[in-house]
Write a protein that holds these residues in place. Structure first.
Motif, mmCIF file in Angstrom:
data_model
loop_
_atom_site.group_PDB
_atom_site.id
_atom_site.type_symbol
_atom_site.label_atom_id
_atom_site.label_comp_id
_atom_site.label_asym_id
_atom_site.label_seq_id
_atom_site.Cartn_x
_atom_site.Cartn_y
_atom_site.Cartn_z
ATOM 1 N N GLU A 206 0.824 -1.202 0.000
ATOM 2 C CA GLU A 206 0.000 0.000 0.000
ATOM 3 C C GLU A 206 0.860 1.254 0.000
ATOM 4 O OE1 GLU A 206 -2.748 -0.028 3.196
ATOM 5 O OE2 GLU A 206 -3.794 -1.852 2.530
ATOM 6 N N LEU A 207 1.977 1.201 0.697
ATOM 7 C CA LEU A 207 2.879 2.351 0.756
ATOM 8 C C LEU A 207 3.769 2.453 -0.476
ATOM 9 C CD1 LEU A 207 4.050 2.197 4.510
ATOM 10 C CD2 LEU A 207 2.519 3.874 3.475
ATOM 11 N N ALA A 208 4.167 1.306 -1.028
ATOM 12 C CA ALA A 208 5.098 1.289 -2.168
ATOM 13 C C ALA A 208 4.578 0.339 -3.241
ATOM 14 C CB ALA A 208 6.480 0.875 -1.696
ATOM 15 N N PRO A 209 3.504 0.716 -3.941
ATOM 16 C CA PRO A 209 2.913 -0.186 -4.933
ATOM 17 C C PRO A 209 3.840 -0.516 -6.105
ATOM 18 C CG PRO A 209 1.937 2.020 -5.068
ATOM 19 C CD PRO A 209 2.760 1.983 -3.827
ATOM 20 N N GLU A 210 4.840 0.313 -6.343
ATOM 21 C CA GLU A 210 5.766 0.061 -7.459
ATOM 22 C C GLU A 210 6.933 -0.822 -7.050
ATOM 23 O OE1 GLU A 210 6.919 3.791 -9.085
ATOM 24 O OE2 GLU A 210 4.891 4.308 -9.769
ATOM 25 N N GLY A 211 6.984 -1.216 -5.784
ATOM 26 C CA GLY A 211 8.037 -2.118 -5.318
ATOM 27 C C GLY A 211 9.150 -1.401 -4.577
ATOM 28 N N LEU A 212 9.983 -2.204 -3.945
ATOM 29 C CA LEU A 212 11.096 -1.693 -3.146
ATOM 30 C C LEU A 212 12.404 -1.792 -3.922
ATOM 31 C CD1 LEU A 212 10.215 -3.567 0.164
ATOM 32 C CD2 LEU A 212 9.720 -1.158 -0.359
ATOM 33 N N ASP A 213 13.259 -0.807 -3.725
ATOM 34 C CA ASP A 213 14.580 -0.846 -4.354
ATOM 35 C C ASP A 213 15.592 -1.624 -3.522
ATOM 36 O OD1 ASP A 213 14.101 0.981 -6.689
ATOM 37 O OD2 ASP A 213 13.581 2.348 -5.055
ATOM 38 N N ALA A 214 15.401 -1.625 -2.203
ATOM 39 C CA ALA A 214 16.351 -2.314 -1.333
ATOM 40 C C ALA A 214 15.664 -2.653 -0.013
ATOM 41 C CB ALA A 214 17.575 -1.436 -1.069
ATOM 42 N N THR A 232 11.542 -4.708 -6.541
ATOM 43 C CA THR A 232 11.483 -4.520 -7.986
ATOM 44 C C THR A 232 12.430 -5.528 -8.638
ATOM 45 O OG1 THR A 232 13.316 -2.946 -8.044
ATOM 46 C CG2 THR A 232 11.108 -2.047 -7.613
ATOM 47 N N PRO A 233 12.361 -5.725 -9.962
ATOM 48 C CA PRO A 233 13.282 -6.672 -10.610
ATOM 49 C C PRO A 233 14.753 -6.365 -10.351
ATOM 50 C CG PRO A 233 11.488 -6.112 -12.099
ATOM 51 C CD PRO A 233 11.342 -5.215 -10.896
ATOM 52 N N GLU A 234 15.095 -5.096 -10.158
ATOM 53 C CA GLU A 234 16.482 -4.714 -9.903
ATOM 54 C C GLU A 234 16.757 -4.522 -8.412
ATOM 55 O OE1 GLU A 234 14.463 -2.791 -11.883
ATOM 56 O OE2 GLU A 234 15.000 -3.838 -13.744
ATOM 57 N N GLY A 235 15.792 -4.857 -7.579
ATOM 58 C CA GLY A 235 15.920 -4.608 -6.149
ATOM 59 C C GLY A 235 16.978 -5.478 -5.491
ATOM 60 N N ARG A 236 17.499 -5.004 -4.363
ATOM 61 C CA ARG A 236 18.561 -5.715 -3.644
ATOM 62 C C ARG A 236 18.107 -6.003 -2.220
ATOM 63 N NH1 ARG A 236 18.801 -0.648 -5.585
ATOM 64 N NH2 ARG A 236 20.415 0.183 -4.187
ATOM 65 N N GLN A 237 18.420 -7.198 -1.752
ATOM 66 C CA GLN A 237 18.140 -7.554 -0.369
ATOM 67 C C GLN A 237 19.423 -8.013 0.306
ATOM 68 O OE1 GLN A 237 15.286 -10.347 2.471
ATOM 69 N NE2 GLN A 237 15.371 -10.804 0.286
ATOM 70 N N VAL A 238 19.668 -7.487 1.499
ATOM 71 C CA VAL A 238 20.804 -7.893 2.315
ATOM 72 C C VAL A 238 20.293 -8.278 3.692
ATOM 73 C CG1 VAL A 238 22.867 -7.063 3.533
ATOM 74 C CG2 VAL A 238 22.563 -6.559 1.113
ATOM 75 N N SER A 239 20.798 -9.389 4.216
ATOM 76 C CA SER A 239 20.508 -9.781 5.586
ATOM 77 C C SER A 239 21.800 -9.790 6.383
ATOM 78 C CB SER A 239 19.863 -11.170 5.648
ATOM 79 O OG SER A 239 19.658 -11.556 7.007
ATOM 80 N N ILE A 240 21.741 -9.214 7.582
ATOM 81 C CA ILE A 240 22.875 -9.303 8.492
ATOM 82 C C ILE A 240 22.599 -10.354 9.569
ATOM 83 C CG2 ILE A 240 23.529 -6.899 8.123
ATOM 84 C CD1 ILE A 240 22.297 -6.366 10.951
#
Length: 320
Positions: A206-214, A232-240
């Motif tokens: 609801e807040l980011a309908p176009e997707g997250l960048d990171a 998003t297709p180019e989005g990045r996820q990092v877990s610590i």
């Protein structure tokens, strides 16, 4: 000297308050009189043996990696610091033995930076590990840019709260997960809060309908799959927190000591960009209670062990 140590892996009950051997000041180390030491999840993970596959334990192990304090003796090769300098450090070495929950710690120079003038010793102790984890993940791994939308999990916690401030400073739009109790706190840091738990994906959409960048994960488990589905297709996820993030196309990152990054964080604190919220302090002899509370995972900001009246420094002979 007095310290909190453990001689075998286990729960908080294995922690002992008492005398341990005085630290030796090597050529590239600095003897620091500890004023405060922050508690981190990695402390109890080390204590329970979860890092045994990557870090040898030289028992007894003095627990703790974060510190703020005052230099009382620089090593023979050290030119960066002098007696009386106030410093902070993420004092992690490649083995477990000489930690920061002690009256004194011999800290390698590569783990230290000057303490921010604008932070108390208690606040400053909470900056190194959490700050470096957030700073390195955002700027070096994900390379967050102005105009991007970033989701920070557990945004009211130690790493999360600093990550929110740094991402906002970089010009990103920040969404942070937290309990409703912490929503006003997140707004004060520059984030748009969302409640974690069931229905999180829908609330973020609801807040980011176009997707997250990171997305920055500090929890692990199901949150990583949720984050992956929101990118998003180019989005990045990092877990610590969880190496399993690679299953969802993300990267696992283990924070490393870096004096240049730590110095930059100290500068940002003095500029008013980064603050550290200390939720509770404990005396050294109650450090087991502090770790137990941290392990419950519901703390806003940092829990800190405070040393008000450390004993005089040991009388070390010159190493020259």
């Amino acid at each position: 000297m007095k310290a909190i140590s453990y001689s075998r892996y286990g729960g908080p009950e294995v922690l002992e308050y008492g005398e341990v051997r005085d630290p030796k000041v090597g050529p590239d180390t600095v003897l620091v009189k500890v004023r405060a030491a922050a508690v981190n999840p990695v402390d109890w993970k080390c204590r329970e043996g979860h890092l045994d596959s990557i870090l040898d334990a030289v028992f007894p192990v003095v627990t703790g990696w974060d510190v703020s304090g005052v230099v009382v003796q620089p090593g023979a090769s050290v030119t960066e610091f002098a007696v009386g300098d106030e410093v902070i450090g993420y004092v992690r070495e490649d083995f477990l033995s000489r930690g920061t929950f002690a009256e004194y710690v011999a800290a390698p120079v590569r783990t230290l930076a000057r303490k921010p003038r604008n932070l108390s010793f208690e606040e400053a102790a909470g900056l190194p590990l959490a700050g470096l984890a957030a700073f390195q993940a955002l700027t070096k791994v994900m390379e967050v840019k102005a105009g991007e939308t970033v989701l920070v999990h557990a945004a009211a916690g130690g790493v999360g709260s600093i990550a929110v401030q740094l991402a906002a400073h970089l010009g990103a739009r920040v969404i942070g997960t937290a309990s409703e109790y912490n929503h006003d706190y997140l707004r004060s840091l520059g984030a748009e809060p969302v409640t974690y738990g069931e229905g999180l994906a829908e609330r973020v959409q609801e807040l980011a309908p176009e997707g997250l960048d990171a997305t920055l994960d500090t929890i692990g488990g199901q949150t990583m799959k949720t984050s992956a589905d929101l990118l998003t297709p180019e989005g990045r996820q990092v877990s610590i927190a969880d190496p399993e993030v690679v299953r969802y196309g993300g990267l696992y990152y283990f924070v490393r000591p870096d004096p240049h990054d730590l110095t930059r964080l100290s500068e940002l604190a003095d500029e008013g960009v980064v603050s550290v919220h200390v939720s509770q302090t404990f005396p050294l002899e109650r450090a087991a209670e502090a770790q137990r509370l941290n392990q419950e995972g519901r703390t806003r900001g940092k829990i800190v062990v405070k040393l008000d009246r450390p004993e005089p420094a040991p009388d070390y002979e010159s190493a020259l």
